[in-house]
Design an enzyme around this catalytic site. Structure first.
Site, PDB file in Angstrom:
ATOM      1  N   GLU A 289      92.399 -20.194  82.656  1.00 13.37           N
ATOM      2  CA  GLU A 289      91.099 -20.156  83.335  1.00 13.37           C
ATOM      3  C   GLU A 289      90.460 -21.509  83.061  1.00 13.37           C
ATOM      4  O   GLU A 289      90.238 -21.874  81.903  1.00 13.37           O
ATOM      5  CB  GLU A 289      90.227 -19.022  82.801  1.00 13.37           C
ATOM      6  N   CYS A 323      81.355 -22.056  82.465  1.00 13.50           N
ATOM      7  CA  CYS A 323      82.278 -22.439  83.546  1.00 13.50           C
ATOM      8  C   CYS A 323      81.749 -21.959  84.884  1.00 13.50           C
ATOM      9  O   CYS A 323      82.026 -22.530  85.925  1.00 13.50           O
ATOM     10  CB  CYS A 323      83.652 -21.863  83.273  1.00 13.50           C
TER      11      CYS A 323
HETATM   12  P1  NAP Z   1      88.827 -28.411  76.461  1.00 13.82           P
HETATM   13  O1  NAP Z   1      88.371 -29.717  75.994  1.00 13.82           O
HETATM   14  O2  NAP Z   1      89.850 -28.354  77.525  1.00 13.82           O
HETATM   15  O3  NAP Z   1      89.344 -27.620  75.161  1.00 13.82           O
HETATM   16  C1  NAP Z   1      89.822 -26.302  75.250  1.00 13.82           C
HETATM   17  C2  NAP Z   1      90.772 -26.046  74.096  1.00 13.82           C
HETATM   18  O4  NAP Z   1      91.961 -26.825  74.277  1.00 13.82           O
HETATM   19  C3  NAP Z   1      90.202 -26.440  72.743  1.00 13.82           C
HETATM   20  O5  NAP Z   1      90.598 -25.488  71.777  1.00 13.82           O
HETATM   21  C4  NAP Z   1      90.887 -27.784  72.498  1.00 13.82           C
HETATM   22  O6  NAP Z   1      90.965 -28.134  71.142  1.00 13.82           O
HETATM   23  C5  NAP Z   1      92.265 -27.490  73.056  1.00 13.82           C
HETATM   24  N1  NAP Z   1      93.108 -28.659  73.321  1.00 13.82           N
HETATM   25  C6  NAP Z   1      92.772 -29.963  73.429  1.00 13.82           C
HETATM   26  N2  NAP Z   1      93.868 -30.708  73.690  1.00 13.82           N
HETATM   27  C7  NAP Z   1      94.918 -29.862  73.740  1.00 13.82           C
HETATM   28  C8  NAP Z   1      96.320 -30.015  73.984  1.00 13.82           C
HETATM   29  N3  NAP Z   1      96.891 -31.191  74.232  1.00 13.82           N
HETATM   30  N4  NAP Z   1      97.111 -28.914  73.985  1.00 13.82           N
HETATM   31  C9  NAP Z   1      96.565 -27.696  73.750  1.00 13.82           C
HETATM   32  N5  NAP Z   1      95.257 -27.488  73.510  1.00 13.82           N
HETATM   33  C10 NAP Z   1      94.441 -28.557  73.508  1.00 13.82           C
HETATM   34  O7  NAP Z   1      87.595 -27.509  76.986  1.00 13.82           O
HETATM   35  P2  NAP Z   1      86.195 -27.235  76.297  1.00 13.82           P
HETATM   36  O8  NAP Z   1      85.394 -28.480  76.319  1.00 13.82           O
HETATM   37  O9  NAP Z   1      86.371 -26.522  75.000  1.00 13.82           O
HETATM   38  O10 NAP Z   1      85.570 -26.182  77.322  1.00 13.82           O
HETATM   39  C11 NAP Z   1      84.943 -26.573  78.492  1.00 13.82           C
HETATM   40  C12 NAP Z   1      85.857 -26.425  79.684  1.00 13.82           C
HETATM   41  O11 NAP Z   1      86.361 -25.099  79.743  1.00 13.82           O
HETATM   42  C13 NAP Z   1      85.120 -26.633  81.003  1.00 13.82           C
HETATM   43  O12 NAP Z   1      85.941 -27.331  81.898  1.00 13.82           O
HETATM   44  C14 NAP Z   1      84.869 -25.199  81.475  1.00 13.82           C
HETATM   45  O13 NAP Z   1      84.659 -25.081  82.868  1.00 13.82           O
HETATM   46  C15 NAP Z   1      86.126 -24.526  81.026  1.00 13.82           C
HETATM   47  N6  NAP Z   1      85.950 -23.077  80.889  1.00 13.82           N
HETATM   48  C16 NAP Z   1      86.499 -22.266  81.828  1.00 13.82           C
HETATM   49  C17 NAP Z   1      86.308 -20.898  81.758  1.00 13.82           C
HETATM   50  C18 NAP Z   1      86.879 -19.964  82.786  1.00 13.82           C
HETATM   51  O14 NAP Z   1      86.901 -18.754  82.548  1.00 13.82           O
HETATM   52  N7  NAP Z   1      87.354 -20.453  83.911  1.00 13.82           N
HETATM   53  C19 NAP Z   1      85.566 -20.364  80.704  1.00 13.82           C
HETATM   54  C20 NAP Z   1      85.034 -21.228  79.748  1.00 13.82           C
HETATM   55  C21 NAP Z   1      85.232 -22.584  79.846  1.00 13.82           C
HETATM   56  P3  NAP Z   1      89.844 -29.100  70.486  1.00 13.82           P
HETATM   57  O15 NAP Z   1      88.541 -28.415  70.654  1.00 13.82           O
HETATM   58  O16 NAP Z   1      90.296 -29.200  69.089  1.00 13.82           O
HETATM   59  O17 NAP Z   1      89.930 -30.396  71.246  1.00 13.82           O
END
Ligand code: NAP
Length: 526
Positions: A289, A323
């Site tokens: 998601e 999101c």
């Molecule tokens: P993010 O930067 O993509 O991080 C998400 C998770 O991925 C974190 O635990 C992050 O760890 C981890 N991560 C980073 N690099 C990785 C890699 N190479 N391999 C595997 N995992 C890795 O997102 P965010 O800033 O936490 O959240 C915001 C985003 O999420 C927005 O784009 C939002 O729209 C989206 N979102 C979508 C939904 C939905 O249901 N569609 C719901 C909520 C949020 P670290 O934190 O340690 O970097």
């Protein structure tokens, strides 16, 4: 499951029929307790054992006041990740053999424990994410309902096992869905309880073992989730908790060959990296998601006050870091002036401040990167259009130690990038349209397809909106949130296009079966 509950202590994101005095009293008490626990040192958990590493610890500070250290968390190493996955792999057949009835019972117990602790969980999230009280409580309530809802799916399907037809009298045919083995669950910062809980409970109830990694900004809440599952009866070798930095352990989590599936919620860029890499050798389930750039279309027949209220709530709830947040509005030119004036008025009325306080609606953003993104987006907005409200970081007085940004409304030509890029900070773009066709065309131009809102009193227009808008979640005439408010069993949450992968989302009836694969069993009985 319904959105309304007789429980006077229950709230959702859009209902507040609860006993507010009692709720605030309980929240205040919980806040005092979790504040008294700040600053502790936390391990990771593999096979139930507390482990630490030599890597720099994650110092988890509050975005409300960066002097407040919530805790210091172990940064897991790649070796830890490998160890956790190996243990989860060894435990997979045993967890499957436990049987779905027992797993369902454990999950219902976990949901009850989330409800028991919901005020502490919410207080913890409010400090760690900068969520308002009501948003935090909604997150905790949603977490409990998600666990129950997914467990119920398993029960309704009788464990997804059924007798099949015979092709000959001597054969016995059974079809069943079985777990993939080890699932890795990677959570974002913004809904650390509900999303962490939803993804992991679905994987676990389906019979997979699990390695869970919270976002580095929210390990405090993530660790609570781990302890709740363990207290509910999830065995130590079935669930492993690895706080850590995505830049260090992210790739190791999904690149390990013994991982059967990944469930991820987060940004499009990280999600795409995982999706493309994970299936490099053969196709594996990668449930994702991702981001959104959610539009609301306001027609000339709309209740303009309801539209302005709905957009205000969806744009400024959690500082636009949902999101599903509304980040662009296409308003019919006949009502554009009235709508914009009302929206500005309603935006000026929101209370900004420490979100743990009772009446505060709008708190800080999560971290310095979010502040930098806001500053870049404001520059873009100034270049392309004009700022109607906001545009600055707030750093005076009570705001000095936090990441506080003014809610910002931008008027820009429809060609501006402010209508295309997901900023995930409090910036809302408004553009004028001549027709519904134009509104739908503009809404669909982005790569994302998560949520959309629509305000119109014309039934034919509503039908056209449903038929032609390219998103998985739609809302029409929703004053309590133009584009936001999903809830398990009521409003599923599925991302289309660049906002998701499987076409079947969380909170919906098709979720749990995605964590399983089919096995057809034929026995010849002679
Ligand atoms: P993010 O930067 O993509 O991080 C998400 C998770 O991925 C974190 O635990 C992050 O760890 C981890 N991560 C980073 N690099 C990785 C890699 N190479 N391999 C595997 N995992 C890795 O997102 P965010 O800033 O936490 O959240 C915001 C985003 O999420 C927005 O784009 C939002 O729209 C989206 N979102 C979508 C939904 C939905 O249901 N569609 C719901 C909520 C949020 P670290 O934190 O340690 O970097």
């Amino acid at each position: 499951m319904t959105t309304q509950s007789p429980d006077p202590m229950k709230i959702t994101y859009t209902t507040s029929a609860a006993d507010m005095e009692k709720i605030h009293g309980a929240f205040d008490k919980a806040l005092e307790k979790v504040r008294s626990e700040c600053g502790r040192d936390y391990p990771i958990y593999i096979n139930g054992k507390e482990l630490r590493s030599e890597l720099p610890r994650i110092v988890d500070t509050s975005p409300i006041d960066t002097d407040l250290v919530l805790g210091e968390f172990t940064s897991a190493s790649v070796e830890h990740v490998n160890q956790a996955i190996e243990s989860a792999y060894q435990a997979r057949l045993k967890w499957e053999k436990v049987g779905w009835q027992k797993r369902v019972a454990i999950m219902h117990e976990a949901a009850d424990l989330v409800r028991r602790d919901k005020f502490e969980i919410a207080a913890c999230m409010s400090l760690e994410v900068g969520k308002s009280r009501m948003e935090s409580l909604g997150d905790a309530e949603e977490a409990a309902d998600l666990i129950d809802y997914y467990a119920q799916q398993m029960e309704n399907a009788h464990g997804y096992r059924q007798k099949m037809d015979k092709l000959t009298p001597i054969e016995d045919n059974t079809d069943l869905l079985r777990p993939f083995g080890v699932f890795v669950c990677i959570a974002p910062f913004n809904f650390p309880m509900a999303l962490g809980c939803g993804m992991s409970s679905a994987a676990l109830v389906a019979g997979n073992t699990l390695v869970f990694k919270p976002a580095q900004d929210t390990p405090w809440t993530g660790l609570r989730l781990y302890h709740i599952f363990r207290e509910a009866g999830v065995p130590e070798d079935v669930l492993h908790f690895v706080s850590g930095r995505g830049s260090v352990i992210g790739d190791a989590l999904w690149q390990h060959p013994k991982v059967g599936g990944v469930v991820f919620t987060g940004s499009k860029d990280v999600g795409n990296r995982i999706f493309n890499g994970f299936s490099a050798k053969w196709a594996k389930p990668c449930l994702m998601e991702l981001g959104g750039k959610n539009a609301c279309i306001v027609m000339d027949s709309a209740d303009v006050d309801a539209a302005a209220e709905g957009v205000m709530k969806s744009a400024w709830g959690l500082q636009n870091q949902k999101c599903s947040a509304c980040s662009r509005v296409y308003v019919h030119k006949k009502v554009a002036e009235e709508f914009t004036a009302k929206l500005i008025e309603k935006t000026r009325e929101i209370s900004i401040g420490d979100p743990t306080e009772r009446d505060v609606y709008f708190g800080p953003v999560i971290n310095p990167s979010a502040v930098a993104k806001y500053e870049r987006a404001v520059e873009m907005a100034k270049k392309d259009g004009s700022i109607l409200v906001g545009g600055k970081r707030m750093s005076d007085g009570a705001f000095a130690k936090g990441y506080y940004l003014e809610p910002t409304i931008v008027k820009a030509p429809l060609t501006s990038s402010v209508f295309r890029e997901e900023f995930f900070v409090p910036i809302l773009a408004i553009g004028e349209i001549d027709s519904l066709e134009q509104g739908i065309e503009e809404s669909n131009k982005v790569e994302y397809g998560l949520t959309a809102g629509f305000f119109s009193k014309d039934k034919a227009e509503v039908e056209k909106f449903f038929d032609e808008i390219e998103v998985g979640v739609t809302y029409v005439n929703k004053r309590s949130g133009a584009t936001t408010g999903a809830w398990p069993g009521a409003q599923p949450f599925t991302g289309w296009k660049a906002s998701g992968a499987s076409g079947k989302g969380g909170c919906g009836p098709y979720y749990v079966m995605q964590f399983m694969r089919e096995q057809s069993r034929c026995v010849i009985e002679e």
